[in-house]
Design a protein around this motif. Structure first.
Motif, PDB file in Angstrom:
ATOM      1  N   TRP A  57      -6.029   5.196  -6.319  1.00  0.00           N
ATOM      2  CA  TRP A  57      -4.650   5.620  -6.338  1.00  0.00           C
ATOM      3  C   TRP A  57      -4.459   7.071  -6.754  1.00  0.00           C
ATOM      4  O   TRP A  57      -3.360   7.550  -6.850  1.00  0.00           O
ATOM      5  CB  TRP A  57      -3.932   4.727  -7.351  1.00  0.00           C
ATOM      6  CG  TRP A  57      -2.534   4.446  -7.027  1.00  0.00           C
ATOM      7  CD1 TRP A  57      -1.894   4.729  -5.850  1.00  0.00           C
ATOM      8  CD2 TRP A  57      -1.577   3.832  -7.868  1.00  0.00           C
ATOM      9  NE1 TRP A  57      -0.604   4.307  -5.910  1.00  0.00           N
ATOM     10  CE2 TRP A  57      -0.373   3.749  -7.131  1.00  0.00           C
ATOM     11  CE3 TRP A  57      -1.600   3.327  -9.158  1.00  0.00           C
ATOM     12  CZ2 TRP A  57       0.783   3.187  -7.670  1.00  0.00           C
ATOM     13  CZ3 TRP A  57      -0.456   2.766  -9.675  1.00  0.00           C
ATOM     14  CH2 TRP A  57       0.722   2.697  -8.946  1.00  0.00           C
ATOM     15  N   LYS A  60      -3.289  10.622  -2.414  1.00  0.00           N
ATOM     16  CA  LYS A  60      -2.398   9.968  -1.465  1.00  0.00           C
ATOM     17  C   LYS A  60      -3.135   9.402  -0.254  1.00  0.00           C
ATOM     18  O   LYS A  60      -2.761   8.381   0.300  1.00  0.00           O
ATOM     19  CB  LYS A  60      -1.349  10.984  -0.998  1.00  0.00           C
ATOM     20  CG  LYS A  60      -0.041  10.326  -0.640  1.00  0.00           C
ATOM     21  CD  LYS A  60       1.082  11.349  -0.530  1.00  0.00           C
ATOM     22  CE  LYS A  60       2.364  10.671  -0.054  1.00  0.00           C
ATOM     23  NZ  LYS A  60       2.771   9.557  -0.935  1.00  0.00           N
ATOM     24  N   ASN A  61      -4.202  10.083   0.162  1.00  0.00           N
ATOM     25  CA  ASN A  61      -4.969   9.599   1.313  1.00  0.00           C
ATOM     26  C   ASN A  61      -6.378  10.181   1.273  1.00  0.00           C
ATOM     27  O   ASN A  61      -6.711  10.974   0.385  1.00  0.00           O
ATOM     28  CB  ASN A  61      -4.260   9.959   2.630  1.00  0.00           C
ATOM     29  CG  ASN A  61      -4.026  11.454   2.768  1.00  0.00           C
ATOM     30  OD1 ASN A  61      -4.898  12.258   2.415  1.00  0.00           O
ATOM     31  ND2 ASN A  61      -2.862  11.826   3.246  1.00  0.00           N
ATOM     32  N   SER A 116       2.641   3.552  -1.657  1.00  0.00           N
ATOM     33  CA  SER A 116       2.882   4.990  -1.713  1.00  0.00           C
ATOM     34  C   SER A 116       1.622   5.783  -1.401  1.00  0.00           C
ATOM     35  O   SER A 116       1.601   6.987  -1.547  1.00  0.00           O
ATOM     36  CB  SER A 116       3.421   5.353  -3.092  1.00  0.00           C
ATOM     37  OG  SER A 116       2.523   4.877  -4.065  1.00  0.00           O
ATOM     38  N   GLY A 117       0.571   5.115  -0.965  1.00  0.00           N
ATOM     39  CA  GLY A 117      -0.638   5.830  -0.585  1.00  0.00           C
ATOM     40  C   GLY A 117      -1.798   5.522  -1.498  1.00  0.00           C
ATOM     41  O   GLY A 117      -1.640   4.957  -2.577  1.00  0.00           O
TER      42      GLY A 117
END
Ligand SMILES: *[C@@H]1O[C@H](CO)[C@@H](O)[C@H](O)[C@H]1NC(C)=O
Ligand SMILES: *[C@@H]1O[C@H](CO)[C@@H](O)[C@H](O)[C@H]1NC(C)=O
Ligand SMILES: *[C@@H]1O[C@H](CO)[C@@H](O)[C@H](O)[C@H]1NC(C)=O
Ligand SMILES: *[C@@H]1O[C@H](CO)[C@@H](O)[C@H](O)[C@H]1NC(C)=O
Ligand SMILES: *[C@@H]1O[C@H](CO)[C@@H](O)[C@H](O)[C@H]1NC(C)=O
Ligand SMILES: *[C@@H]1O[C@H](CO)[C@@H](O)[C@H](O)[C@H]1NC(C)=O
Ligand SMILES: *[C@@H]1O[C@H](CO)[C@@H](O)[C@H](O)[C@H]1NC(C)=O
Ligand SMILES: *[C@@H]1O[C@H](CO)[C@@H](O)[C@H](O)[C@H]1NC(C)=O
Length: 336
Positions: free
Chosen positions: A253, A256-257, A283-284
């Protein structure tokens, strides 16, 4: 011995020099950290944090509290985003976690509800209930459960449920959960915040003493076999909590990606021979999966190992033999 992966690690690069040392001794927690709580191995990014302020995990959300007053000690997730639940297993492969599930229970007597226990599950950390590895169950002859989803993926809210009815308990087949005495259904992807509320159409007045209880839970269907005795079992809740885990998916986490995660080599968790996947539900975040051919986790556990004494997995995905203290040799053949 706990299985160690060879390649395909989920460990930040900065540890690799240290990690190779600890891996040789079956250790995939952060160096310097307790790696087991009772019988449960806690691999990074999760970490046991008994007042250590996140020093052993990726961050506070991945803290596991080891309750040492229990025998054997048992791990729990109890951070600001979770209600306390017990962890049974954390696996790096597939990034799954097995946890104790909650069982909703209603008790009826003479057409009255004697007790009513719903389930409230809340986990807004990097976890969600696996939709492919769990089902929603209702047990009873005059019962329905309402699965109330407070927040599902993409912010929606909804309800679904499972209904079971039967006029005569003697008509029920053991092992068959198909609507008579036992209902099972699929759950939506991305569950992390939900309630299970049981209801009855006739307060069990038509089924009486054969079935004074209604039960409902979300859990691994391969671990649950419905039995007629469940309908009148006052110990169904504890029995089921102990034997039918719920399977959670977890993800990383702190970025984001994958693209953003790869930008910081010191925290990026997917190493050589693993593939990074964007986790798009919330949220990613991201997950790591081993590339094909690198899933072999514990070389030492395979049948063709030739070590005369001790075996350990190596970082290159193979194994090596070594001799115990007091022996010499190349490990393939030790002499004392
Ligand atoms: C794993 O690491 C911890 C802390 O560094 C250490 O106490 C423990 O003995 C190690 N376990 C094994 C099996 O090497
Ligand atoms: C858990 O650990 C205890 C000792 O600490 C052992 O007796 C028991 O068999 C273990 N249970 C499992 C399921 O490994
Ligand atoms: C450990 O478990 C005991 C018994 O359930 C409980 O009373 C205690 O509060 C727990 N301690 C922690 C730190 O969770
Ligand atoms: C869980 O966390 C809450 C809030 O931080 C705390 O009040 C509670 O005692 C904790 N429970 C356990 C079993 O550790
Ligand atoms: C079931 O019992 C509750 C109270 O125990 C009562 O309020 C309700 O009306 C009853 N429902 C039926 C269908 O008898
Ligand atoms: C339930 O079925 C059994 C056997 O088929 C029968 O003997 C019994 O009378 C039935 N009970 C009711 C309430 O219908
Ligand atoms: C179902 O299982 C229970 C308990 O194992 C047993 O008592 C009962 O006879 C079984 N019923 C049938 C129809 O096989
Ligand atoms: C990478 O992450 C570490 C730990 O969070 C942080 O201290 C560092 O500044 C980050 N580096 C970059 C280039 O973002």
């Amino acid at each position: 011995m706990f299985a160690v992966r060879g390649l395909c690690l989920l460990i930040p690069l900065v540890w690799l020099s240290l990690a190779s040392l600890s891996l040789a001794t079956s250790n995939i927690s952060k160096p310097g950290c307790q790696h087991r709580c009772g019988n449960v191995t806690i691999p990074y990014p999760w970490g046991i944090d008994n007042g250590r302020d996140g020093a052993c995990s990726l961050n506070e959300i991945y803290n596991v509290i080891c309750n040492n007053t229990l025998n054997p000690p048992r791990p729990f997730l109890n951070h600001s985003r979770s209600n306390n639940f017990e962890v049974l297993e954390i696996s790096i492969e597939g990034q799954h976690m097995l946890a104790k599930s909650g069982v909703a229970a209603n008790h009826y007597e003479n057409g009255q509800i004697v007790s009513l226990t719903p389930v409230h599950f809340r986990e807004t950390g990097p976890l969600s209930i696996s939709d492919s590895k769990n089902k929603l169950f209702t047990i009873g002859c005059d019962d329905y459960v309402v699965l109330g989803v407070v927040f599902a993926s993409r912010g929606s809210t909804f309800r679904s449920g499972c209904i079971t009815g039967c006029s005569n308990v003697s008509a029920i087949t053991n092992g068959s959960c198909s609507g008579v005495g036992c209902c099972q259904t699929t759950i939506p992807r991305g569950l992390y915040f939900f309630t299970l509320d049981l209801g009855s159409f006739e307060n069990h007045t038509q089924v009486g003493a054969d079935n004074p209880y209604g039960y409902a839970f979300i859990g691994d269907p391969s671990k649950f076999e419905f039995n007629v005795g469940d309908l009148s079992d006052p110990h169904f809740v504890t029995k089921t909590i102990d034997s039918v885990p719920v399977v959670l998916e977890w993800y990383i986490w702190d970025a984001k990606n994958c693209e953003i995660a790869k930008g910081n080599k010191s925290t990026y968790a997917c190493q050589d021979n693993s593939h990074c996947n964007d986790y798009v539900l919330f949220s990613g975040g991201y997950t790591c999966t081993c590339l094909p051919g690198y899933q072999e986790i514990d070389e030492c556990a395979s049948d063709i190992i030739l070590c005369s004494h001790n075996c350990r997995n190596t970082l290159s995905g193979h194994y090596e033999c070594y001799c115990p203290n007091g022996y010499y040799g190349d490990g393939w053949k030790c002499k004392d």
